[in-house]
Design a protein around this motif. Structure first.
Motif, PDB file in Angstrom:
ATOM      1  N   ASN A  18       0.831  -1.206   0.000  1.00 39.19           N
ATOM      2  CA  ASN A  18       0.000   0.000   0.000  1.00 39.19           C
ATOM      3  C   ASN A  18       0.868   1.260   0.000  1.00 39.19           C
ATOM      4  O   ASN A  18       0.547   2.254  -0.660  1.00 39.19           O
ATOM      5  CB  ASN A  18      -0.896  -0.007   1.248  1.00 39.19           C
ATOM      6  N   ARG A  19       1.989   1.182   0.729  1.00 38.56           N
ATOM      7  CA  ARG A  19       2.862   2.352   0.820  1.00 38.56           C
ATOM      8  C   ARG A  19       3.654   2.545  -0.473  1.00 38.56           C
ATOM      9  O   ARG A  19       3.692   3.657  -1.018  1.00 38.56           O
ATOM     10  CB  ARG A  19       3.815   2.174   1.992  1.00 38.56           C
TER      11      ARG A  19
ATOM     12  N   ARG B 218      -3.392   4.212  -0.912  1.00 37.47           N
ATOM     13  CA  ARG B 218      -4.226   5.077  -0.065  1.00 37.47           C
ATOM     14  C   ARG B 218      -5.380   4.342   0.606  1.00 37.47           C
ATOM     15  O   ARG B 218      -6.484   4.868   0.729  1.00 37.47           O
ATOM     16  CB  ARG B 218      -4.774   6.255  -0.879  1.00 37.47           C
ATOM     17  N   LEU B 219      -5.106   3.111   1.040  1.00 37.61           N
ATOM     18  CA  LEU B 219      -6.115   2.383   1.800  1.00 37.61           C
ATOM     19  C   LEU B 219      -5.857   2.579   3.294  1.00 37.61           C
ATOM     20  O   LEU B 219      -4.747   2.916   3.708  1.00 37.61           O
ATOM     21  CB  LEU B 219      -6.070   0.896   1.442  1.00 37.61           C
ATOM     22  N   SER B 220      -6.885   2.364   4.087  1.00 35.06           N
ATOM     23  CA  SER B 220      -6.753   2.512   5.542  1.00 35.06           C
ATOM     24  C   SER B 220      -6.233   1.212   6.147  1.00 35.06           C
ATOM     25  O   SER B 220      -6.195   0.162   5.492  1.00 35.06           O
ATOM     26  CB  SER B 220      -8.105   2.861   6.160  1.00 35.06           C
ATOM     27  N   GLU B 221      -5.846   1.278   7.423  1.00 34.93           N
ATOM     28  CA  GLU B 221      -5.386   0.058   8.090  1.00 34.93           C
ATOM     29  C   GLU B 221      -6.454  -1.032   8.048  1.00 34.93           C
ATOM     30  O   GLU B 221      -6.157  -2.190   7.738  1.00 34.93           O
ATOM     31  CB  GLU B 221      -5.007   0.360   9.544  1.00 34.93           C
ATOM     32  N   ASN B 222      -7.693  -0.691   8.364  1.00 35.48           N
ATOM     33  CA  ASN B 222      -8.739  -1.725   8.367  1.00 35.48           C
ATOM     34  C   ASN B 222      -8.931  -2.327   6.983  1.00 35.48           C
ATOM     35  O   ASN B 222      -9.168  -3.534   6.851  1.00 35.48           O
ATOM     36  CB  ASN B 222     -10.081  -1.153   8.850  1.00 35.48           C
TER      37      ASN B 222
ATOM     38  N   ARG C  35      -3.618  -6.562  15.712  1.00 35.97           N
ATOM     39  CA  ARG C  35      -3.841  -5.947  17.027  1.00 35.97           C
ATOM     40  C   ARG C  35      -2.612  -6.002  17.929  1.00 35.97           C
ATOM     41  O   ARG C  35      -2.284  -5.063  18.630  1.00 35.97           O
ATOM     42  CB  ARG C  35      -5.013  -6.627  17.729  1.00 35.97           C
TER      43      ARG C  35
ATOM     44  N   ALA D 244       2.698  -4.674  20.396  1.00 33.57           N
ATOM     45  CA  ALA D 244       2.089  -3.911  19.304  1.00 33.57           C
ATOM     46  C   ALA D 244       1.675  -4.839  18.176  1.00 33.57           C
ATOM     47  O   ALA D 244       2.181  -5.955  18.053  1.00 33.57           O
ATOM     48  CB  ALA D 244       3.079  -2.881  18.767  1.00 33.57           C
TER      49      ALA D 244
ATOM     50  N   MET E 119       3.315  -3.383  11.964  1.00 34.06           N
ATOM     51  CA  MET E 119       3.676  -1.982  11.780  1.00 34.06           C
ATOM     52  C   MET E 119       4.596  -1.776  10.584  1.00 34.06           C
ATOM     53  O   MET E 119       5.443  -2.613  10.286  1.00 34.06           O
ATOM     54  CB  MET E 119       4.384  -1.452  13.026  1.00 34.06           C
ATOM     55  N   LEU E 120       4.429  -0.649   9.928  1.00 32.73           N
ATOM     56  CA  LEU E 120       5.412  -0.211   8.943  1.00 32.73           C
ATOM     57  C   LEU E 120       6.686   0.162   9.691  1.00 32.73           C
ATOM     58  O   LEU E 120       6.640   0.640  10.815  1.00 32.73           O
ATOM     59  CB  LEU E 120       4.894   1.015   8.185  1.00 32.73           C
TER      60      LEU E 120
END
Lengths: 276, 276
Positions: free
Chosen positions: A106-107, A112-116, A141, A271, A274-275
């Motif tokens: 995505n990056r 441009r999508l959201s985390e969900n 999560r 955590a 994560m990116l």
């Protein structure tokens, strides 16, 4: 456009679960249950390229869930992943590959999508590939996730056990998630529901391991080798159970070491994916 | 019984929000909006004792949200917190104190509550105290949280912007959250809804800062001093907006430094609140 992006996804040991298939919508299919996310995980690097292609620890591999994620993102990316976790042994490596690929792609491709949205894509890909039902939402999560509802983030309601722990694990062999999930899952799903209600009632580390061990027995998933190692840990006053689905024993603290084994050692991961 | 427990809670800058009061149920009241959680945060240490009492950076203080959390957990705990964040300046310090106290007290007093239950208690305490509406659920999630619904974890539906960033901030003074929230919030809530739909449409860092700046102007919350600093950052090709609610400017990357200021520097925090 960013040339390269990296993501880290924690490993995930499921202690118990119930399968919830949904033939018509893979984003609603999944599992309920509980597990531990781990500081041992998978690092995924994505580059623009003429893929799709995937290298895992330096070897070219095919992982259907990853192919499906790249297809959903229309990205011919070149993906390279590194992990110390054993494969096919109940650590959610395929889920981690799918989720890490979604976040980093995505990056790089600026989707441009959201985390969900990215978690939903990875979860659906994993379910459709038949390689897992609950790892992706748990790995998104972090911590010690309790999966109260099946499905992707739109449907899944998660809670967590507020704790941290050192985790030891010992893998004795491989076990095919696909084979177990494609068989009759009624017995295990009933056992999984009982385990979940115990952990919801008392969300602590020790009730989690206790419920997991009872689940493994009731669901008839224990192999004799795994059962023997767990017995040794219990005999040394430790807490252990079996990773679902793998021929792997996990223990809290120094349970396996105290029982005379030479396990891998990590800890719960505070955590989610994560990116970097 | 554990003698002592520690929790870390990231700071939280809200970029924009809409207020959603609920007179009858504080766990359903809250705010929608989006923000950044920060590696600069609050470390909370809880001990059993003859409290309740709270020390913040070595000084005895009264924070109503913390008193309410300890009351809900029936725990006369002794709480000590340390933070580098400025107080009353839009960093969610009161929410962090409430959430960190809930997590660590649950452990020390073995209250056996789940993560969601603890977040719900801290959120409700913060709302009833009037000191915040959305920091606690954002701080429990970490990353760059988008709060799609108001309320505690039972009702709040969160998403996130999948990104990381260096964050600079500069605090010019204090601003009372209570005063703004107890006034007429209709104008800001309408502006907050417009900002939220922009960021849901395009969940990226730059759309977040842009929507935040427009919100600050439309909601008429910009002070002349804050507006002047933001203007300086824009003139130096940076991205900045105002922390809600505080007389604080935040910028991505080196925005404030490039504009000639001497800001505090941190980064977005990839994880939510955690026991240590």
């Amino acid at each position: 456009m960013t040339e390269e992006a990296r993501a880290f996804v924690p490993g995930h040991i499921t202690g118990f679960f119930s399968a919830h298939p949904d033939e018509s919508d893979p984003t609603k299919a999944g599992s309920t249950g509980a597990g531990l996310t781990l500081t041992d995980g998978v690092e995924v690097t994505v580059q623009q390229g003429n893929g799709p292609s995937l290298m895992l620890n330096g070897d070219a591999v095919e992982v259907e869930a990853v192919d499906r994620v790249l297809d959903a993102l229309s990205a011919p990316a070149v993906v390279a992943a590194e992990t110390d976790l054993p494969l096919g042994a109940g650590f959610g490596v395929s889920g981690a590959l799918a989720l890490g690929t979604a976040l980093a792609t995505n990056r790089v491709y600026r989707r441009r999508l959201s985390e969900n949205e990215l978690v939903t894509i990875a979860h659906g890909a994993e379910v459709q590939a038949g390689s897992g039902l609950g790892d992706v939402v748990a790995q998104a999560r972090g911590g010690l996730p309790i999966r109260l509802e099946p499905g992707g983030p739109q449907d899944n309601h998660l809670d967590g056990i507020p704790a941290r722990a050192r985790v030891e694990y010992l893998t004795l062999g491989e076990l095919s998630t696909e084979d177990v999930l494609s068989g009759d899952t009624e017995l295990l799903s009933e056992a999984g529901k009982r385990a979940l209600s115990r952990v919801v009632e008392e969300p602590t580390l020790s009730s989690f391991v206790h419920a997991s061990r009872r689940f493994a027995r009731e669901a008839e998933l224990l192999t004799p080798e795994v059962a023997a190692v767990i017995q040794d840990v219990l005999a040394a006053d430790g807490q252990a159970s079996m990773a679902m689905l793998g021929e792997t024993v996990f223990a809290l603290g120094t349970g396996l070491t105290d029982a005379g084994y030479d396990p891998s050692v990590c800890a719960t991961h505070p955590a989610g994916a994560m990116l970097k």
